[in-house]
Design a protein around this motif. Structure first.
Motif, PDB file in Angstrom:
ATOM      1  N   ALA A 110      28.585  33.291  43.101  1.00 10.64           N
ATOM      2  CA  ALA A 110      27.333  32.405  42.823  1.00 10.64           C
ATOM      3  C   ALA A 110      28.028  30.979  43.068  1.00 10.64           C
ATOM      4  CB  ALA A 110      27.034  32.658  41.468  1.00 10.64           C
ATOM      5  N   LEU A 111      29.070  30.441  42.459  1.00 12.04           N
ATOM      6  CA  LEU A 111      29.639  29.085  42.713  1.00 12.04           C
ATOM      7  C   LEU A 111      29.571  28.781  44.058  1.00 12.04           C
ATOM      8  CD1 LEU A 111      32.024  28.984  39.766  1.00 12.04           C
ATOM      9  CD2 LEU A 111      29.709  28.221  39.582  1.00 12.04           C
ATOM     10  N   GLY A 112      30.137  29.981  44.838  1.00 12.18           N
ATOM     11  CA  GLY A 112      30.016  29.665  46.222  1.00 12.18           C
ATOM     12  C   GLY A 112      28.506  28.990  47.040  1.00 12.18           C
ATOM     13  N   LYS A 113      27.661  29.706  46.324  1.00 14.21           N
ATOM     14  CA  LYS A 113      26.141  29.340  46.671  1.00 14.21           C
ATOM     15  C   LYS A 113      25.898  28.081  46.256  1.00 14.21           C
ATOM     16  CE  LYS A 113      23.225  32.562  46.810  1.00 14.21           C
ATOM     17  NZ  LYS A 113      22.188  33.703  46.196  1.00 14.21           N
ATOM     18  N   LEU A 114      26.289  27.666  45.285  1.00 18.68           N
ATOM     19  CA  LEU A 114      25.825  26.514  44.573  1.00 18.68           C
ATOM     20  C   LEU A 114      26.348  25.185  45.282  1.00 18.68           C
ATOM     21  CD1 LEU A 114      25.634  27.582  40.673  1.00 18.68           C
ATOM     22  CD2 LEU A 114      23.749  26.932  42.098  1.00 18.68           C
ATOM     23  N   THR A 115      27.641  25.483  45.658  1.00 23.75           N
ATOM     24  CA  THR A 115      28.467  24.389  46.253  1.00 23.75           C
ATOM     25  C   THR A 115      28.422  24.242  47.604  1.00 23.75           C
ATOM     26  OG1 THR A 115      30.671  25.802  46.369  1.00 23.75           O
ATOM     27  CG2 THR A 115      29.998  24.461  44.012  1.00 23.75           C
ATOM     28  N   GLY A 116      28.101  25.422  48.406  1.00 23.62           N
ATOM     29  CA  GLY A 116      28.032  25.454  49.518  1.00 23.62           C
ATOM     30  C   GLY A 116      29.832  25.410  50.354  1.00 23.62           C
ATOM     31  N   ALA A 117      30.609  26.102  49.427  1.00 32.81           N
ATOM     32  CA  ALA A 117      32.165  26.013  49.624  1.00 32.81           C
ATOM     33  C   ALA A 117      32.421  27.536  50.327  1.00 32.81           C
ATOM     34  CB  ALA A 117      32.881  25.979  48.609  1.00 32.81           C
ATOM     35  N   TRP A 118      32.702  27.719  51.529  1.00 31.73           N
ATOM     36  CA  TRP A 118      32.925  29.002  52.198  1.00 31.73           C
ATOM     37  C   TRP A 118      34.014  29.146  52.999  1.00 31.73           C
ATOM     38  CZ3 TRP A 118      29.879  32.156  49.844  1.00 31.73           C
ATOM     39  CH2 TRP A 118      28.714  32.107  49.354  1.00 31.73           C
ATOM     40  N   PRO A 119      34.947  30.185  52.784  1.00 28.79           N
ATOM     41  CA  PRO A 119      34.819  31.205  52.249  1.00 28.79           C
ATOM     42  C   PRO A 119      35.003  31.168  50.714  1.00 28.79           C
ATOM     43  CG  PRO A 119      36.676  31.218  53.481  1.00 28.79           C
ATOM     44  CD  PRO A 119      36.238  30.110  53.842  1.00 28.79           C
ATOM     45  N   VAL A 120      34.272  32.084  50.061  1.00 29.84           N
ATOM     46  CA  VAL A 120      34.951  32.213  48.748  1.00 29.84           C
ATOM     47  C   VAL A 120      36.184  33.342  48.664  1.00 29.84           C
ATOM     48  CG1 VAL A 120      34.638  33.199  46.152  1.00 29.84           C
ATOM     49  CG2 VAL A 120      32.844  31.715  47.606  1.00 29.84           C
ATOM     50  N   ILE A 121      37.285  32.722  48.369  1.00 30.04           N
ATOM     51  CA  ILE A 121      38.507  33.611  48.252  1.00 30.04           C
ATOM     52  C   ILE A 121      38.968  34.379  47.147  1.00 30.04           C
ATOM     53  CG2 ILE A 121      40.984  33.593  49.109  1.00 30.04           C
ATOM     54  CD1 ILE A 121      40.414  31.037  50.791  1.00 30.04           C
ATOM     55  N   ILE A 122      38.916  35.669  47.125  1.00 32.59           N
ATOM     56  CA  ILE A 122      39.679  36.297  45.933  1.00 32.59           C
ATOM     57  C   ILE A 122      40.689  36.940  46.380  1.00 32.59           C
ATOM     58  CG2 ILE A 122      39.072  37.947  44.254  1.00 32.59           C
ATOM     59  CD1 ILE A 122      36.770  36.006  44.576  1.00 32.59           C
ATOM     60  N   PRO A 123      41.996  36.322  45.848  1.00 36.52           N
ATOM     61  CA  PRO A 123      43.157  36.799  45.899  1.00 36.52           C
ATOM     62  C   PRO A 123      43.518  38.059  45.441  1.00 36.52           C
ATOM     63  CG  PRO A 123      43.490  35.006  44.520  1.00 36.52           C
ATOM     64  CD  PRO A 123      41.915  35.145  44.975  1.00 36.52           C
ATOM     65  N   PRO A 124      44.668  38.821  45.873  1.00 40.77           N
ATOM     66  CA  PRO A 124      44.928  40.061  44.943  1.00 40.77           C
ATOM     67  C   PRO A 124      45.326  39.871  43.812  1.00 40.77           C
ATOM     68  CG  PRO A 124      46.051  39.723  47.345  1.00 40.77           C
ATOM     69  CD  PRO A 124      45.430  38.379  46.941  1.00 40.77           C
ATOM     70  N   SER A 125      44.898  40.838  42.920  1.00 45.06           N
ATOM     71  CA  SER A 125      45.412  40.555  41.351  1.00 45.06           C
ATOM     72  C   SER A 125      45.127  39.559  40.869  1.00 45.06           C
ATOM     73  CB  SER A 125      46.898  40.924  41.440  1.00 45.06           C
ATOM     74  OG  SER A 125      47.073  42.405  41.896  1.00 45.06           O
ATOM     75  N   PRO A 126      43.753  39.079  41.097  1.00 45.55           N
ATOM     76  CA  PRO A 126      43.513  37.458  40.586  1.00 45.55           C
ATOM     77  C   PRO A 126      43.642  37.668  39.079  1.00 45.55           C
ATOM     78  CG  PRO A 126      41.417  38.874  41.063  1.00 45.55           C
ATOM     79  CD  PRO A 126      42.537  39.614  41.367  1.00 45.55           C
ATOM     80  N   GLY A 127      43.642  38.406  38.326  1.00 47.46           N
ATOM     81  CA  GLY A 127      43.643  38.447  36.803  1.00 47.46           C
ATOM     82  C   GLY A 127      45.100  37.872  36.333  1.00 47.46           C
ATOM     83  N   VAL A 128      46.055  38.223  37.084  1.00 48.97           N
ATOM     84  CA  VAL A 128      47.419  37.806  36.723  1.00 48.97           C
ATOM     85  C   VAL A 128      47.961  36.692  37.609  1.00 48.97           C
ATOM     86  CG1 VAL A 128      47.827  40.109  35.856  1.00 48.97           C
ATOM     87  CG2 VAL A 128      48.455  39.755  38.137  1.00 48.97           C
ATOM     88  N   LEU A 129      46.952  35.934  38.544  1.00 45.15           N
ATOM     89  CA  LEU A 129      47.499  35.057  39.462  1.00 45.15           C
ATOM     90  C   LEU A 129      48.471  34.023  38.618  1.00 45.15           C
ATOM     91  CD1 LEU A 129      47.469  34.330  42.482  1.00 45.15           C
ATOM     92  CD2 LEU A 129      45.624  32.966  41.810  1.00 45.15           C
ATOM     93  N   CYS A 130      48.089  33.470  37.530  1.00 45.78           N
ATOM     94  CA  CYS A 130      48.745  32.449  37.024  1.00 45.78           C
ATOM     95  C   CYS A 130      50.095  32.979  36.287  1.00 45.78           C
ATOM     96  CB  CYS A 130      48.064  32.002  35.590  1.00 45.78           C
ATOM     97  SG  CYS A 130      46.472  31.145  36.022  1.00 45.78           S
TER      98      CYS A 130
END
Length: 338
Positions: A110-130
């Motif tokens: 949804a934020l990609g649509k609002l900002t027009g920033a493409w692509p939206v990138i979801i890295p592997p295991s995003p929940g433990v990325l930090c």
């Protein structure tokens, strides 16, 4: 105003402790995944809280109200993104948007649509990325010093001496952590302003421009003017440049981290399909396929509406868009229309 009622009621539910969590549950976005944190136990409470909001706002359904609450959450996140993009002189359409965290991939599209920033990138295991970044980062230290001097009373040699002294200080700290000096790298930055200004702009230092004849200071002045012009669309040409502070950052080598290469699987993601579910997006109900991310292969294309689940996060793909699986395992979400 501002949807205070739905926000307060969502907080009371106690599902995950965040305002939008109850709404994403009722909208069908979160329960399709491997929801943790007692979400199964609190599902009825979430449904009841959002239904109360729907009744108070004369909404036809709790699902529609939940989708509205999620929209409010997204708009607030959009405001935060504008602070670090548009209000800093950057057009978000010139960038990709990277999502991380357990809930980030639910809202990123949804934020990609609002900002027009493409692509939206979801890295592997995003929940433990930090945590992954913390475990694989290099040793680093920074030394800084305030040193207010107008360019007219400072020389290349004086600034180089200041920077190298700071580098020696930081290098000793990194060496004490077991990183030999011959494996260390150094970078320099200075904070500059026009004389009389009340704020500074950070500029990287190109050490090779310091020729002892003012070349380094001239290069810094030019870099500062370029950044000032980009940020504010004007220059104060009659004002002298002024050094405020200097920094040296010393880093050790990055640890060797294995690179993921997924096997090629063509565009059809059906082997990863788990089931279908009903969700609320764009103000109405819609059927969505639910995919197991661990079973997706490189080249698979997941068209929305869809939900992609994994152990630590859930990704939402909206209608009119598709997520392509990159060989690295990242999901690249782009519009399929227009």
């Amino acid at each position: 105003g501002g949807g205070g009622g739905p926000w307060r009621r969502a907080r009371r539910v106690g599902v995950g402790g965040r305002p939008g969590t109850a709404a994403t549950w009722v909208a069908g976005l979160r329960r399709a995944g491997r929801a943790g944190g007692g979400l199964g136990r609190d599902g009825r409470a979430a449904q009841g809280a959002v239904k109360t909001t729907a009744d108070a706002r004369d909404r036809d359904s709790a699902g529609g109200a939940a989708a509205g609450i999620v929209d409010i959450v997204n708009e607030n996140m959009f405001g935060a993104l504008r602070l670090v993009s548009v209000q800093q002189g950057f057009d978000p359409r010139d960038f990709a948007l990277v999502a991380f965290g357990g809930a980030g991939p639910l809202h990123a599209h949804a934020l990609g649509k609002l900002t027009g920033a493409w692509p939206v990138i979801i890295p592997p295991s995003p929940g433990v990325l930090c945590a992954y970044g913390d475990a694989t980062t290099m040793v680093r230290d920074e030394a800084a010093r305030t040193h207010i001097r107008r360019f007219g009373v400072i020389s290349d040699d004086e600034l180089v001496g200041l920077l190298r002294g700071l580098a020696d200080t930081a290098a000793a700290t990194v060496e004490a952590q077991g990183v030999p000096r011959e494996t260390q790298t150094v970078s320099y930055h200075v904070d500059l302003r026009y004389h009389g200004q009340g704020f500074e702009i950070t500029v990287p230092v190109a050490e090779e421009t310091f020729d002892g004849n003012g070349g380094g200071l001239a290069a810094l002045a030019a870099a500062f003017d370029a950044e000032h012009g980009r940020l504010f669309s004007f220059l104060l040409k009659g004002n002298e440049h002024e050094l405020v502070s200097a920094r040296a950052t010393v880093s050790g080598p990055r640890p060797n981290v294995g690179v993921v290469h997924l096997p090629e699987g063509g565009t059809d993601p059906s082997a990863a399909l788990k089931r279908t579910t009903q969700i609320w997006v764009d103000g109405s109900g819609a059927g969505a396929n639910v995919y197991d991310r661990s079973a997706l292969q490189a080249g698979n294309v997941v068209t929305g509406p869809a939900i992609i689940t994994e152990m630590d996060s859930t990704t939402l793909v909206l209608p009119g868009h598709a997520a392509t699986v990159h060989p690295s395992g990242s999901l690249l979400i782009r519009p399929t229309e227009g």
